[in-house]
Scaffold this active site. Structure first.
Site, PDB file in Angstrom:
ATOM      1  N   HIS A 263       7.223 -11.837 147.532  1.00 46.74           N
ATOM      2  CA  HIS A 263       6.313 -12.740 148.226  1.00 46.74           C
ATOM      3  C   HIS A 263       7.081 -13.966 148.690  1.00 46.74           C
ATOM      4  O   HIS A 263       7.973 -14.436 147.980  1.00 46.74           O
ATOM      5  CB  HIS A 263       5.174 -13.175 147.273  1.00 46.74           C
ATOM      6  CG  HIS A 263       3.991 -13.732 147.989  1.00 46.74           C
ATOM      7  ND1 HIS A 263       3.932 -15.040 148.390  1.00 46.74           N
ATOM      8  CD2 HIS A 263       2.832 -13.147 148.377  1.00 46.74           C
ATOM      9  CE1 HIS A 263       2.778 -15.240 149.000  1.00 46.74           C
ATOM     10  NE2 HIS A 263       2.081 -14.110 149.021  1.00 46.74           N
ATOM     11  N   ASP A 319      -1.118  -7.020 146.852  1.00 47.11           N
ATOM     12  CA  ASP A 319      -1.334  -5.709 147.463  1.00 47.11           C
ATOM     13  C   ASP A 319      -1.001  -4.546 146.535  1.00 47.11           C
ATOM     14  O   ASP A 319      -1.487  -3.437 146.732  1.00 47.11           O
ATOM     15  CB  ASP A 319      -0.485  -5.584 148.735  1.00 47.11           C
ATOM     16  CG  ASP A 319      -1.055  -6.419 149.862  1.00 47.11           C
ATOM     17  OD1 ASP A 319      -2.286  -6.546 149.923  1.00 47.11           O
ATOM     18  OD2 ASP A 319      -0.273  -6.947 150.665  1.00 47.11           O
TER      19      ASP A 319
HETATM   20  N1  ACO Z   1      11.798  -4.497 147.468  1.00 45.61           N
HETATM   21  C1  ACO Z   1      13.141  -4.644 147.395  1.00 45.61           C
HETATM   22  N2  ACO Z   1      13.790  -5.775 147.768  1.00 45.61           N
HETATM   23  C2  ACO Z   1      13.034  -6.792 148.227  1.00 45.61           C
HETATM   24  C3  ACO Z   1      11.639  -6.699 148.328  1.00 45.61           C
HETATM   25  C4  ACO Z   1      11.029  -5.491 147.917  1.00 45.61           C
HETATM   26  N3  ACO Z   1       9.703  -5.339 148.009  1.00 45.61           N
HETATM   27  N4  ACO Z   1      11.162  -7.854 148.822  1.00 45.61           N
HETATM   28  C5  ACO Z   1      12.219  -8.648 149.030  1.00 45.61           C
HETATM   29  N5  ACO Z   1      13.357  -8.007 148.663  1.00 45.61           N
HETATM   30  C6  ACO Z   1      14.698  -8.578 148.696  1.00 45.61           C
HETATM   31  C7  ACO Z   1      15.252  -8.604 150.109  1.00 45.61           C
HETATM   32  O1  ACO Z   1      15.959  -7.423 150.406  1.00 45.61           O
HETATM   33  C8  ACO Z   1      16.144  -9.824 150.060  1.00 45.61           C
HETATM   34  O2  ACO Z   1      17.335  -9.469 149.419  1.00 45.61           O
HETATM   35  P1  ACO Z   1      18.744 -10.157 149.882  1.00 45.61           P
HETATM   36  O3  ACO Z   1      18.608 -11.589 149.497  1.00 45.61           O
HETATM   37  O4  ACO Z   1      19.786  -9.423 149.115  1.00 45.61           O
HETATM   38  O5  ACO Z   1      18.846  -9.953 151.370  1.00 45.61           O
HETATM   39  C9  ACO Z   1      15.403 -10.777 149.123  1.00 45.61           C
HETATM   40  O6  ACO Z   1      14.611  -9.928 148.280  1.00 45.61           O
HETATM   41  C10 ACO Z   1      14.490 -11.747 149.842  1.00 45.61           C
HETATM   42  O7  ACO Z   1      13.681 -11.022 150.761  1.00 45.61           O
HETATM   43  P2  ACO Z   1      13.144 -11.640 152.120  1.00 45.61           P
HETATM   44  O8  ACO Z   1      12.626 -10.536 152.980  1.00 45.61           O
HETATM   45  O9  ACO Z   1      14.160 -12.555 152.707  1.00 45.61           O
HETATM   46  O10 ACO Z   1      11.950 -12.547 151.575  1.00 45.61           O
HETATM   47  P3  ACO Z   1      10.729 -13.034 152.393  1.00 45.61           P
HETATM   48  O11 ACO Z   1      10.193 -14.200 151.692  1.00 45.61           O
HETATM   49  O12 ACO Z   1      11.040 -13.191 153.831  1.00 45.61           O
HETATM   50  O13 ACO Z   1       9.754 -11.751 152.305  1.00 45.61           O
HETATM   51  C11 ACO Z   1       8.095 -10.226 151.812  1.00 45.61           C
HETATM   52  C12 ACO Z   1       8.632 -11.636 151.568  1.00 45.61           C
HETATM   53  C13 ACO Z   1       8.030  -9.928 153.323  1.00 45.61           C
HETATM   54  C14 ACO Z   1       6.697 -10.133 151.253  1.00 45.61           C
HETATM   55  C15 ACO Z   1       9.036  -9.208 151.127  1.00 45.61           C
HETATM   56  O14 ACO Z   1       9.094  -9.454 149.746  1.00 45.61           O
HETATM   57  C16 ACO Z   1       8.608  -7.759 151.396  1.00 45.61           C
HETATM   58  O15 ACO Z   1       8.987  -7.179 152.417  1.00 45.61           O
HETATM   59  N6  ACO Z   1       7.802  -7.159 150.449  1.00 45.61           N
HETATM   60  C17 ACO Z   1       7.262  -5.855 150.660  1.00 45.61           C
HETATM   61  C18 ACO Z   1       6.061  -5.942 151.592  1.00 45.61           C
HETATM   62  C19 ACO Z   1       4.877  -6.622 150.937  1.00 45.61           C
HETATM   63  O16 ACO Z   1       4.545  -6.351 149.807  1.00 45.61           O
HETATM   64  N7  ACO Z   1       4.182  -7.477 151.706  1.00 45.61           N
HETATM   65  C20 ACO Z   1       2.970  -8.159 151.235  1.00 45.61           C
HETATM   66  C21 ACO Z   1       3.199  -9.619 151.059  1.00 45.61           C
HETATM   67  S1  ACO Z   1       1.832 -10.387 150.263  1.00 45.61           S
HETATM   68  C22 ACO Z   1       0.666 -10.537 151.423  1.00 45.61           C
HETATM   69  O17 ACO Z   1       0.854 -10.683 152.578  1.00 45.61           O
HETATM   70  C23 ACO Z   1      -0.688 -10.420 150.952  1.00 45.61           C
END
Ligand code: ACO
Length: 382
Positions: A263, A319
């Site tokens: 998140h 979620d």
């Molecule tokens: N699984 C594995 N790795 C992950 C995940 C995940 N679900 N989420 C983040 N990471 C990792 C990324 O690869 C990144 O790694 P790095 O630093 O080595 O590049 C690091 O964690 C940070 O991720 P970002 O995408 O930069 O974080 P951001 O804050 O932009 O993204 C997000 C948040 C989009 C929710 C992300 O965690 C994700 O894609 N999760 C899966 C989709 C999801 O569950 N979305 C719902 C969000 S809640 C909502 O809207 C109600």
């Protein structure tokens, strides 16, 4: 803007306005709606109570709650032309695209459609809150050739949803789970869909336009679309004993992300996920199969013990376990995101009214990185 400015990609950490609606404390994993802890609201409140709280800034008294419940139920009816339009849409359409289209059509039949006064907005917020629920319940019936069911004036919104979906208003377990889900999803600060809703009305545009923008934004898998994607992932895993192998093949290799984990704001456990975990576990006890909960639980524990997830503070978000709750109740998995929208409608409308009450045009800037001072080349010489 030209060279030298700091770029806040994704608007990370940027405070765009003030709001009295909710506090999302990502560091400590706390969520508060207008002063009240999410755990207390999820355990005790009717969805309509939370709607009142957000719109009025305080909890309703008994007669005020009943008046709002009845008002929403009475106004949840869809205009006949919108129902006819729904029946003409492709049956395999993405349900969020259907919801977005129908929400736009609703504006054409709303008596207050183009009126942006506070009184008209309040009436539109009531109608939209009821009508989005009716749309969400109607679409699975319409696409499978069944007649939609009209809302009942004596029911709460959660009861009406189950009634309009299944014809049964008396499944207490399902009604309670939907009510709790709706309460948990009602509001969440300056998330992407809320931000675009506020940006839309900041131009002087109307509430329906803002809701259409918000629905389109919620649709993405990085936002509301993650609940559907999480369930697809659990179905792909298939059995609890496949979790470890699936994790090795898909996550350890860096090929994929676990949907429903991570998140932008929460760097601790999302408090909504903690409530939904208990709900999912309790529902699994009564369901014909516990395996979906077991898969989710095992994958969550596997991730939480992994250094990659520990280092990045990646926990289950709202979620993740909501997918299990909604699936156990028997909802089609592509309807999960519309359920998110029908819950968030009260938060969106509250933000829209808050923005309009103290508006400033939302207009950020961008750092220009293109070329400069190119000589004009006539068309025939290019
Ligand atoms: N699984 C594995 N790795 C992950 C995940 C995940 N679900 N989420 C983040 N990471 C990792 C990324 O690869 C990144 O790694 P790095 O630093 O080595 O590049 C690091 O964690 C940070 O991720 P970002 O995408 O930069 O974080 P951001 O804050 O932009 O993204 C997000 C948040 C989009 C929710 C992300 O965690 C994700 O894609 N999760 C899966 C989709 C999801 O569950 N979305 C719902 C969000 S809640 C909502 O809207 C109600």
């Amino acid at each position: 803007m030209v060279a030298g400015a700091t770029v806040h990609k994704g608007l990370d950490g940027i405070i765009v306005d003030e709001s009295r609606l909710s506090l999302v404390n990502g560091a400590e994993g706390k969520l508060i709606y207008s002063g009240y802890k999410i755990e207390d609201l999820a355990a005790n409140a009717l969805y309509e109570e939370v709607v009142y709280l957000l719109w009025e800034g305080r909890l309703p008294k008994k007669d005020e709650l009943e008046a709002l419940r009845a008002d929403i139920a009475r106004n949840a009816v869809l205009p006949e032309p919108v129902l006819e339009m729904l029946k003409s849409l492709p049956k395999d359409a993405n349900p969020m695209a259907v919801l977005r289209t129908a929400a736009s059509a609703l504006s054409l039949y709303d008596p207050d459609g183009e009126d942006n006064s506070p009184e008209a907005n309040r009436r539109k917020a009531v109608r939209l809150t009821g009508q989005i629920t009716t749309l969400t319940a109607a679409w699975p019936r319409i696409r499978s050739g069944q007649e939609p069911i009209a809302p009942r004036e004596d029911l709460t919104l959660a009861q009406n949803f189950m009634y309009m979906l299944t014809g049964n208003a008396d499944d207490k377990t399902a009604n309670d789970a939907i009510n709790a889900y709706m309460v948990l999803l009602t509001e969440h600060g300056m998330n992407a869909s809320t931000f675009v809703a506020r940006s839309t009305v900041s131009t002087g545009s109307d509430m329906h336009s803002a809701i259409v923008s918000a629905i389109g934004t919620l649709k993405g898998p990085a936002h509301g679309g993650a609940n559907t994607e999480a369930m697809k992932m659990f179905l792909e895993i298939g059995e609890p004993e496949n979790v470890d192998r699936w994790f090795e093949e898909n996550i350890k290799t860096g090929k994929r992300r676990i949907m429903g984990i991570g998140h932008r704001i929460y760097k601790a456990l999302d408090p909504r996920a903690a409530v939904l975990y208990e709900r999912a576990r309790a529902l699994a006890e009564t369901a014909h199969t516990k395996k979906w909960f077991e898969i989710a639980d095992r994958l969550d524990k596997r991730a939480r013990s992994d250094q990659y997830f520990i280092d990045r503070n990646l926990y289950a978000n709202v979620d993740y376990y909501s997918a299990i709750v909604l699936y156990t109740i028997g909802l089609d998995i592509d309807m999960f995101t519309p359920l998110f929208a029908m819950s968030r409608i009260a938060g969106w409308t509250a933000h829209i009214m808050e923005q309009q009450a103290n508006n400033r045009l939302v207009r950020p800037d961008v750092l220009y990185t293109g070329p400069m001072d190119l000589p004009w080349v006539p068309l025939e010489e290019r």
